[in-house]
Design an enzyme around this catalytic site. Structure first.
Site, PDB file in Angstrom:
ATOM      1  N   TYR A 144       2.015  -4.480  -0.369  1.00 35.62           N
ATOM      2  CA  TYR A 144       1.323  -3.093  -1.121  1.00 35.62           C
ATOM      3  C   TYR A 144       0.327  -2.619  -0.594  1.00 35.62           C
ATOM      4  O   TYR A 144       0.403  -1.380  -0.169  1.00 35.62           O
ATOM      5  CB  TYR A 144       1.579  -3.964  -2.323  1.00 35.62           C
ATOM      6  CG  TYR A 144       1.825  -2.878  -3.352  1.00 35.62           C
ATOM      7  CD1 TYR A 144       2.209  -1.902  -4.051  1.00 35.62           C
ATOM      8  CD2 TYR A 144       0.131  -2.693  -4.554  1.00 35.62           C
ATOM      9  CE1 TYR A 144       2.300  -0.508  -4.705  1.00 35.62           C
ATOM     10  CE2 TYR A 144       0.058  -2.401  -5.338  1.00 35.62           C
ATOM     11  CZ  TYR A 144       0.995  -1.269  -5.660  1.00 35.62           C
ATOM     12  OH  TYR A 144       1.270  -0.691  -6.969  1.00 35.62           O
ATOM     13  N   LYS A 160       0.247   1.100  -0.528  1.00 39.11           N
ATOM     14  CA  LYS A 160      -0.821   2.486  -0.510  1.00 39.11           C
ATOM     15  C   LYS A 160      -1.906   2.988  -0.215  1.00 39.11           C
ATOM     16  O   LYS A 160      -2.432   3.858  -0.171  1.00 39.11           O
ATOM     17  CB  LYS A 160      -1.380   1.833  -2.021  1.00 39.11           C
ATOM     18  CG  LYS A 160       0.253   1.002  -2.658  1.00 39.11           C
ATOM     19  CD  LYS A 160       0.461   2.353  -3.664  1.00 39.11           C
ATOM     20  CE  LYS A 160       1.145   2.185  -4.404  1.00 39.11           C
ATOM     21  NZ  LYS A 160       2.099   3.771  -5.063  1.00 39.11           N
TER      22      LYS A 160
END
Ligand code: NAD
Length: 317
Positions: free
Chosen positions: A155, A159
């Protein structure tokens, strides 16, 4: 603030933050292409927007592949005649520490977030450039991508990569009048329900209870509707000149994130060797080593207590 006559796509908008973004854009007057992998929530989102007096249609397809991105743009044009706004919000988590993370955990998260943002923005930007009327691209980052977080290798990569792409696209699309920005939200949703630190606040929000001032002002943790205001702003005429930014929103906290920048620069006359860096690093960088991770302030004894003036606002992200 009106978005009447505008058309928006919001990926992953069947529930959570995406649904709040879609509803806010519809409230401001835009017709919305809702997207989700879950047929029922996508249909319910369209019904909610329509019942509120807005216009919406759904594309049920997984964000990631180019085919879905093309279908989203085609649907905006065939159903509503144009495309002005894209919000790339769809996302999943596969959290675990690095040494337990499988290839599939990594690829799944990168595919939806990073590849999904890339394919959707490429399709939308191609259409917007050809239409010649500018546009708004709003991608979704995370505090994890900005700072790192335990158990979120995949993640964090996705991101951080999204905000990196936003800076690049802001440059590439400037001449076409297309602004590109990132929103860095924090809100009570199904996704944050899985984070033990936030669980009580997510349960309170789900029960319709107001979140305590500590959550809203110090943690910067609120509802999806709080975060939707930044999407509304970035889509509006008020943000026509704003591009390449990462704007944080959570509860009552609104923040402008910095981009990475050199903190200390030293020049050596004939270049640096291992020995000269080793001898100088502490004196050069010692006061400036960077911290990692998002600060998690301790709750006060009484979580309903009003934070001191400026508390939260003065908190460095
Ligand atoms: N909730 C937070 O505090 C928070 C913080 C930082 C970033 N974000 C980001 O905000 C976005 C939305 O998060 P949320 O908290 O609302 O999550 P959520 O899980 O509540 O909603 C995500 C939605 O995306 C859909 N979805 C999943 N994979 C998809 C795919 N391949 N194609 C289309 N739809 C798909 C899901 O079905 C779901 O409806 C994500 O990008 C997330 O990373 C959330």
């Amino acid at each position: 603030m009106s978005l009447h006559g505008k058309v928006a796509i919001v990926t992953g908008s069947g529930r959570g933050l995406g649904l709040a973004y879609a509803r806010e854009l519809a409230r401001l007057g835009a017709a919305v292409v809702v997207n989700d992998v879950d047929t029922e929530v996508a249909k319910a989102a369209v019904d909610t927007i329509t019942a509120d007096g807005g216009r919406a249609t759904a594309v049920v397809a997984p964000v990631g592949p180019t085919e879905t991105a093309d279908r989203l743009v085609e649907t905006a044009v065939s159903e509503f005649g144009r495309l002005d706004i894209l919000v790339t919000n769809a996302g999943v988590l596969r959290d675990t520490v690095l040494w337990k993370m499988s290839d599939d955990d990594f690829d799944t998260v990168l595919n939806v977030h990073l590849r999904g943002t890339f394919t959707c923005v490429r399709a939308a930007a191609t259409h917007m450039r050809a239409a010649g009327e500018g546009g708004r691209i709003i991608a979704i980052g995370s505090p994890t991508g900005q700072r790192g977080n335990f158990g979120q290798t995949n993640y964090a990569a996705a991101k951080a990569g999204i905000v990196g792409m936003v800076r690049t696209w802001a440059m590439e699309l400037q001449r076409a009048g297309i602004t590109v920005n990132a929103v860095v939200p924090v809100a009570a949703t199904a996704m944050t329900e899985t984070v033990p630190f936030f669980k009580d606040f997510v349960d309170a929000a789900a029960a319709g209870e107001p979140l305590p001032p500590f959550a809203r002002k110090v943690l910067g943790f609120g509802t999806p509707e709080d975060a939707a205001s930044v999407v509304g702003y970035l889509a509006s005429d008020a943000a026509a000149e704003v591009t390449g930014q990462a704007i944080g929103i959570g509860g009552d906290r609104l923040a402008l994130w910095s981009h990475p920048t050199e903190q200390v620069v030293a020049i050596a006359e004939d270049g640096w060797s291992t020995e000269t860096i080793s001898a100088s690093a502490e004196s050069l960088f010692g006061g400036a080593w960077q911290s990692v991770g998002q600060p998690m302030p301790k709750p006060p004894a009484d979580p309903a207590a009003k934070p001191a003036d400026g508390e939260g606002a003065s908190q460095k992200p």
